[in-house]
Write an enzyme that holds these catalytic residues in place. Structure first.
Site, PDB file in Angstrom:
ATOM      1  N   GLY A 162      -9.910  11.665  -6.551  1.00 60.12           N
ATOM      2  CA  GLY A 162      -8.659  11.083  -6.057  1.00 60.12           C
ATOM      3  C   GLY A 162      -8.002  10.189  -7.083  1.00 60.12           C
ATOM      4  O   GLY A 162      -7.450   9.141  -6.763  1.00 60.12           O
ATOM      5  N   LYS A 205       3.844   1.544  -2.971  1.00 59.25           N
ATOM      6  CA  LYS A 205       3.455   1.059  -4.300  1.00 59.25           C
ATOM      7  C   LYS A 205       4.426   1.480  -5.399  1.00 59.25           C
ATOM      8  O   LYS A 205       4.613   0.759  -6.363  1.00 59.25           O
ATOM      9  CB  LYS A 205       2.045   1.538  -4.659  1.00 59.25           C
ATOM     10  CG  LYS A 205       0.955   0.824  -3.911  1.00 59.25           C
ATOM     11  CD  LYS A 205      -0.403   1.295  -4.392  1.00 59.25           C
ATOM     12  CE  LYS A 205      -1.509   0.496  -3.733  1.00 59.25           C
ATOM     13  NZ  LYS A 205      -2.801   0.759  -4.357  1.00 59.25           N
ATOM     14  N   ASP A 264      -5.413  -3.702  -8.646  1.00 58.65           N
ATOM     15  CA  ASP A 264      -6.480  -2.700  -8.572  1.00 58.65           C
ATOM     16  C   ASP A 264      -7.248  -2.589  -9.886  1.00 58.65           C
ATOM     17  O   ASP A 264      -8.481  -2.554  -9.901  1.00 58.65           O
ATOM     18  CB  ASP A 264      -5.911  -1.321  -8.218  1.00 58.65           C
ATOM     19  CG  ASP A 264      -5.308  -1.256  -6.836  1.00 58.65           C
ATOM     20  OD1 ASP A 264      -5.722  -2.051  -5.964  1.00 58.65           O
ATOM     21  OD2 ASP A 264      -4.417  -0.412  -6.618  1.00 58.65           O
ATOM     22  N   GLY A 280      -2.568   5.634  -7.285  1.00 59.98           N
ATOM     23  CA  GLY A 280      -3.144   4.477  -6.599  1.00 59.98           C
ATOM     24  C   GLY A 280      -4.360   3.885  -7.274  1.00 59.98           C
ATOM     25  O   GLY A 280      -4.461   3.850  -8.497  1.00 59.98           O
ATOM     26  N   THR A 290       0.828  -1.196   0.000  1.00 58.17           N
ATOM     27  CA  THR A 290       0.000   0.000   0.000  1.00 58.17           C
ATOM     28  C   THR A 290       0.870   1.258   0.000  1.00 58.17           C
ATOM     29  O   THR A 290       2.101   1.170   0.038  1.00 58.17           O
ATOM     30  CB  THR A 290      -0.985  -0.019   1.189  1.00 58.17           C
ATOM     31  OG1 THR A 290      -1.927   1.028   1.041  1.00 58.17           O
ATOM     32  CG2 THR A 290      -0.273   0.096   2.519  1.00 58.17           C
TER      33      THR A 290
END
Length: 144
Positions: free
Chosen positions: A66, A6, A42, A70, A2
């Site tokens: 956002g 990453k 993801d 990520g 995380t």
């Protein structure tokens, strides 16, 4: 794996999968034949969820908050590649929004700090009606 690791872990890996390379982020590391291989689940996780619930995103307008890094960035990539018109949102850096738009095919910037008054109206002025909202922003509402 995380945040903040990453991206930081990448130089220590032997290989990246094509998606991990494209996203510039790794959240899973597999040792295979003595090599450390970085994966990003993801992107496929989001695709799988959309497929499972039967949502067709092709031709839809999607706002992803956002979405400059990520899972938000992976989601924006996935939506774009499935044919959605993606609006990239991040309230902390207009430069990050512009950079992300260069990497997500056909996306458009929607810079606005969601914790600020009037942001919803500003976003509507940028995007118009949207079909899909992916809320990935950590919003901290400030007292007036």
């Amino acid at each position: 794996m995380t945040v903040p690791y990453k991206k930081v872990v990448i130089p220590f890996l032997d290989e990246l999968t094509p998606i991990a390379e494209k996203l510039g982020a790794v959240n899973t590391i597999v040792r295979r034949n003595g090599k450390l291989i970085g994966h990003n689940t993801d992107y496929f996780g989001f695709q799988s969820m959309v497929h499972r619930i039967g949502v067709c995103v092709k031709g839809k307008k999607a706002l992803v908050t956002g979405s400059t890094q990520g899972i938000g960035f992976a989601t924006a990539q996935s939506l774009s590649e499935a044919g959605a018109q993606v609006f990239i949102n991040c309230g902390t850096s207009e430069a990050k929004v512009i950079d992300a738009c260069k990497k997500v095919k056909g996306s458009k910037p929607a810079f606005c700090d969601l914790s600020q008054p009037g942001c919803a109206e500003k976003l509507y002025d940028i995007t118009g009606d949207i079909d899909i909202l992916i809320s990935n922003a950590s919003i901290q509402v400030r007292a007036p």
